[in-house]
Design a protein around this motif. Sequence first.
Motif, PDB file in Angstrom:
ATOM      1  N   SER A  58       0.587  -1.150  -0.114  1.00  0.00           N
ATOM      2  CA  SER A  58      -0.257  -0.282   0.360  1.00  0.00           C
ATOM      3  C   SER A  58       1.038   2.147   0.361  1.00  0.00           C
ATOM      4  CB  SER A  58      -0.894   0.196   1.167  1.00  0.00           C
ATOM      5  OG  SER A  58      -1.210   1.237   1.383  1.00  0.00           O
ATOM      6  N   THR A 117      -3.960   6.677  -2.724  1.00  0.00           N
ATOM      7  CA  THR A 117      -3.600   5.544  -2.137  1.00  0.00           C
ATOM      8  C   THR A 117      -3.832   4.244  -3.001  1.00  0.00           C
ATOM      9  OG1 THR A 117      -4.152   6.117   0.201  1.00  0.00           O
ATOM     10  CG2 THR A 117      -3.453   3.780   0.126  1.00  0.00           C
ATOM     11  N   LYS A 140      -3.705   0.450  -2.882  1.00  0.00           N
ATOM     12  CA  LYS A 140      -3.569  -0.804  -2.224  1.00  0.00           C
ATOM     13  C   LYS A 140      -4.127  -2.438  -3.348  1.00  0.00           C
ATOM     14  CE  LYS A 140      -5.274   0.636   1.988  1.00  0.00           C
ATOM     15  NZ  LYS A 140      -5.997   0.088   3.415  1.00  0.00           N
TER      16      LYS A 140
END
Length: 317
Positions: free
Chosen positions: A250, A300, A302
């Motif tokens: 991540s 972000t 992931k």
Amino acid sequence: MDPFAISSYAAMKKGVCMSITAGNSGPSLGSLYNRIPWVLTVGASSIYHSLAGTVTLGNGSTITGWTMFPASALVHEQLLIYNKTLSHCNSSGWLSNPPYDGILVCDVGIVKSFRHIAPLTTSAIFICNDPQLAEVEEFSYPRVVIGSKVIEVVINYAKRSKKPMHLQIASPLANGGRAGQVNPNKALDSDLIYDTTPHGHVNLLCSMNFTSTQILTIVKSRSYNYSNPSDDLNYPSFIVLYTNKTTMISRTFQRAVTSVGDGPTIYKAEVTTSEHSTIFVWPEEISFVKKYEKQSYNMTIKYIKEKNGTVEYGSLV
């Protein structure tokens, strides 16, 4: 030290944009000739135009495929050769009785096939659903890539008919037409820009384990703060790297954007993710009241490693 890196950095600080070639080793990963982040690296890219190669069977049936052969060509009155043992066209051992006086059919289109049969035949047909296969490398002999939906037509003809056939290529590359995809007028009319600064590039250099002497050779100034290493430039692109031992990763990116459009504007994030990744953007919406106003957002990524370790792509619009 790379003299281009040193001279282009000095030009960048003066507001001059330098353009350098990407090289001729593509399109595989890691084949970029120039990796200097403060220059504009330019290379040819795929264009989704049908560069037509036509297969005309002896019974009059016509099949249109793709080709990157750099000239117009007509292979006239040749037999179509198909042998199940040879059809993978990826082994010099199986193809050890050249030359093949005819058009060779390969029903597994892979790059090695192109290289193996180049000295063995004057022309070939590859069966594959991906037109980009036709753009992998230069065509040193007339060859056409056709889709698998017509595989039975071609193979049955090769097995049953002894009538000669034609392979015709009407290539726009015969005129040297290898255009890029740059639209400079549209770029000048953008509404959002991602600014990079010399200090951002200094932070990048600090993250790359260069010595202080090497960094000073490039930037030629002690006025920067050298205590904030970061490998993430304020670019409109994002990359997450992983090792063979990685199972999940991540990473959060921060970006600053400047509005150069006229009047108040609102932008809402639209995300396209790959199969094994999840992308979050916050805030999902940013607004500007006036021209040259700056805003920032975080993204972000992931990612759960895909078992084959393939490269995956997504987008943020």
